[in-house]
Design an enzyme around this catalytic site. Structure first.
Site, PDB file in Angstrom:
ATOM      1  N   TRP A 132       0.832  -1.222   0.000  1.00  0.00           N
ATOM      2  CA  TRP A 132       0.000   0.000   0.000  1.00  0.00           C
ATOM      3  C   TRP A 132       0.865   1.270   0.000  1.00  0.00           C
ATOM      4  CZ3 TRP A 132      -5.010   1.899   0.263  1.00  0.00           C
ATOM      5  CH2 TRP A 132      -5.136   3.211   0.770  1.00  0.00           C
ATOM      6  N   ARG A 184      -2.853  17.424  12.141  1.00  0.00           N
ATOM      7  CA  ARG A 184      -1.821  16.695  11.392  1.00  0.00           C
ATOM      8  C   ARG A 184      -1.364  17.365  10.102  1.00  0.00           C
ATOM      9  NH1 ARG A 184      -6.506  13.586  11.119  1.00  0.00           N
ATOM     10  NH2 ARG A 184      -7.364  13.172   9.049  1.00  0.00           N
ATOM     11  N   TRP A 230       3.071   9.698  10.079  1.00  0.00           N
ATOM     12  CA  TRP A 230       2.133  10.177   9.063  1.00  0.00           C
ATOM     13  C   TRP A 230       2.721  11.347   8.282  1.00  0.00           C
ATOM     14  CZ3 TRP A 230      -3.590   9.839  11.220  1.00  0.00           C
ATOM     15  CH2 TRP A 230      -3.850   8.497  11.545  1.00  0.00           C
ATOM     16  N   SER A 231       1.868  11.979   7.484  1.00  0.00           N
ATOM     17  CA  SER A 231       2.360  12.914   6.477  1.00  0.00           C
ATOM     18  C   SER A 231       3.042  14.159   7.037  1.00  0.00           C
ATOM     19  CB  SER A 231       1.223  13.323   5.549  1.00  0.00           C
ATOM     20  OG  SER A 231       0.953  12.244   4.700  1.00  0.00           O
ATOM     21  N   ASP A 270      -0.096   9.234   0.565  1.00  0.00           N
ATOM     22  CA  ASP A 270       0.402  10.586   0.295  1.00  0.00           C
ATOM     23  C   ASP A 270       1.896  10.699  -0.063  1.00  0.00           C
ATOM     24  OD1 ASP A 270      -1.934  10.532   1.729  1.00  0.00           O
ATOM     25  OD2 ASP A 270      -1.313  11.970   3.237  1.00  0.00           O
TER      26      ASP A 270
HETATM   27  C1  FRU Z   1      -4.223  11.733   3.943  1.00  0.00           C
HETATM   28  C2  FRU Z   1      -3.855  11.207   5.322  1.00  0.00           C
HETATM   29  C3  FRU Z   1      -3.145  12.257   6.147  1.00  0.00           C
HETATM   30  C4  FRU Z   1      -2.374  11.424   7.119  1.00  0.00           C
HETATM   31  C5  FRU Z   1      -1.957  10.237   6.285  1.00  0.00           C
HETATM   32  C6  FRU Z   1      -1.906   8.944   7.028  1.00  0.00           C
HETATM   33  O1  FRU Z   1      -4.402  10.727   3.000  1.00  0.00           O
HETATM   34  O2  FRU Z   1      -4.997  10.718   5.986  1.00  0.00           O
HETATM   35  O3  FRU Z   1      -4.006  13.188   6.756  1.00  0.00           O
HETATM   36  O4  FRU Z   1      -1.275  12.098   7.663  1.00  0.00           O
HETATM   37  O5  FRU Z   1      -2.901  10.150   5.230  1.00  0.00           O
HETATM   38  O6  FRU Z   1      -1.389   7.923   6.229  1.00  0.00           O
END
Ligand code: FRU
Length: 536
Positions: free
Chosen positions: A19, A147, A81-82, A22
């Site tokens: 998978w 986030r 995460w992002s 972002d």
């Molecule tokens: C967007 C998101 C972000 C988050 C990340 C987690 O697609 O939901 O907000 O940081 O993906 O994988």
């Protein structure tokens, strides 16, 4: 069958399996482009998120490195995460990203390259001061809505600013933090911007654009001939929306220009599958480049069967349109090195009403096609009704099989020779009461596959061109399961995922079509077979 892989891409970025979502922290450092992205090292569904890492010298051919940012601290033990990269003065890149802490709270962390003399920046170290920013109770910031830090920008006061996406109920907003040293961050009293009824803002992007040139600008640029763009990824609709406006660094407020719609009825980067995008300033070529994630239209079961999910769109050069009212996007010119030469060309060809013209001699499942139409007379165009303001609805109502006066005409791609499966990317021209044209661009997936489990939503956008004054152009990047289309020289973009069962590999066909009741002239058509890029 795991080995049956007709949907893997030839030149769109994807890792060998699992998978992805972002794009994260894109940047250029010492002439090398870096792409990080959200990745599950364990499977084809979202989870166990780390930052995977690849580098490139041309944005098209990529070399993989081991994941750079993965859970290793209390402040990111449940996921990395992002986030975004910022190049600090003295060519020093840093990354701000969202960590998921032991209480499942979203917090912001920093990471630095371990060795600045390694051009690939393979190893990153985290600060023991992490987290640098954590949700507080003062403004009722929910710890699950905090986030995706932006690239930071520096004001003339030398203070750094960063924006973080959030929401309270359905009020979406970008929280602003400020810092003198990039380590101690203080929350500003007011958000950079807020909009009602938008819900959670993911992957906020905030950057300057030049009003008098197509060149990109460093993210901290302020001054005359500069406007700002605020992009928000809306979790509720899974689209990327933007406004163009002004940024006042004294009040730290962003105000969208009058006449632009703020929120989910506004402008989209791409009217199809394209989400959680992020730009960076390419200082080597003075351009701003946009990366976006193309998510799946297949069922989760099919994703698991094929062993992977998600790809990245071809990086796009992005700049302000001459009208000042919208952005323009175009695939980076480096992509053209993959075009086999010479192209298959068609010049000045009349497509009669109902005609289907096959373009032979190209690998139709892996191609780059540009077509321009010449329109001299719109008297036969259907009349446009003022209530037809919703392009996607209009494309659904008047899909590729509905004949009009001027349109549908365009490309039929990933098509089977027996017309059982095909995707139609096309225009339809209407005329208003004052005889002014309205151009609709559609990507119709309804016939794209005999597999009924796929999401076959049709997408649409209005294109701000006058086809009498300039040729109506369409470019489609076809890559096995991707149809990434640019209308009106990049003024409207629509990306689709399609999974034909029979129209695959060398069985796929490419056509130009005109399903209108009047003829139309193809002024030029060039189609290139595309070579494979090194993507994994
Ligand atoms: C967007 C998101 C972000 C988050 C990340 C987690 O697609 O939901 O907000 O940081 O993906 O994988």
């Amino acid at each position: 069958d795991y080995r049956f892989q007709p949907y893997r891409t030839g030149y769109h970025f994807q890792p060998p399996w699992h998978w992805i979502n972002d794009p994260n922290g894109p940047m250029i450092y010492k002439g090398i482009y870096h792409l990080f992205y959200q990745y599950n090292p364990k499977g084809a569904v979202w989870g166990n998120i780390v930052w995977a890492h690849s580098t490139s010298r041309d944005l098209i051919n990529w070399f993989p490195h081991p994941p750079t940012i993965f859970p290793s601290q209390k402040s990111d033990v449940n996921g990395c995460w992002s986030g975004s990269a910022t190049i600090l003065p003295g060519e020093k890149p840093v990354i701000l990203y969202t960590g998921i802490d032991p209480d499942k709270k979203q917090v912001q962390n920093i990471a630095y390259p371990k060795d600045l003399s390694d051009p690939y920046l393979k190893e990153w170290v985290k600060s023991d001061k992490n987290p640098l920013m954590a949700p507080d109770n003062v403004n009722n910031i929910n710890a699950s809505s905090f986030r995706d830090p932006t690239t930071a920008w520096q004001g003339p006061d030398n203070i750094w600013r960063v924006a973080i996406g959030s929401k309270i109920n359905d009020l979406g907003f970008a929280i602003l933090y400020k810092s003198k040293d990039f380590l101690n961050w203080v929350k500003a009293k007011r958000p950079l911007h807020a909009t009602r009824h938008t819900g959670m803002w993911e992957c906020v992007d905030f950057y300057p654009v030049a009003t008098n040139s197509q060149c990109g600008l460093d993210t901290s640029t302020l001054g005359p001939n500069v406007k700002h763009v605020l992009k928000i990824s809306l979790d509720d609709t899974k689209h990327d929306y933007y406004t163009i406006g002004s940024y006042n660094y004294t009040t730290d407020k962003y105000t969208p220009d009058k006449g632009l719609i703020d929120g989910d009825a506004g402008l989209k980067y791409d009217y199809g599958k394209f989400y959680a995008s992020k730009t960076f300033f390419d200082s080597a070529k003075n351009r701003r480049i946009l990366w976006g994630w193309i998510n799946e239209s297949q069922s989760v079961a099919d994703d698991i069967k094929k062993g992977w999910a998600g790809v990245q769109a071809i990086p796009r050069n992005i700049y302000l349109d001459g009208s000042g009212k919208q952005l323009v996007q175009w695939p980076v010119s480096e992509l053209e090195q993959l075009r086999s030469s010479p192209p298959v060309n068609v010049f000045d060809k009349r497509l009669e009403a109902g005609e289907l013209h096959e373009v032979t001699g190209v690998t139709a499942a892996q191609a780059d096609v540009e077509i321009t139409f010449e329109i001299t007379d719109i008297s036969k165009a259907e009349e446009y009704r003022p209530r037809w303001t919703h392009a996607q609805w209009l494309c659904n109502t008047k899909n590729a099989s509905v004949r009009g006066g001027l349109g549908p005409f365009g490309l039929r791609v990933l098509a089977s020779s027996d017309s059982q499966e095909y995707t139609s990317v096309f225009f339809r021209v209407f005329k208003k009461a004052d005889n002014k044209p309205v151009v609709l661009m559609c990507s119709d997936q309804s016939r794209s596959s005999l597999n009924e489990d796929n999401d076959k939503t049709t997408y649409g956008a209005f294109v701000d061109v006058d086809p009498i004054k300039e040729k109506l152009s369409l470019r489609s990047l076809i890559d096995h399961s991707i149809v990434e289309s640019f209308g009106g020289s990049g003024r409207a973009c629509i990306t689709a995922r399609v999974y034909p069962i029979t129209a695959i590999e060398d069985k796929a066909r490419l056509y130009a079509f005109n399903n209108a009741t009047e003829g139309v002239t193809i002024s030029t058509l060039s189609a290139w077979s595309m070579k494979k890029a090194q993507i994994s």
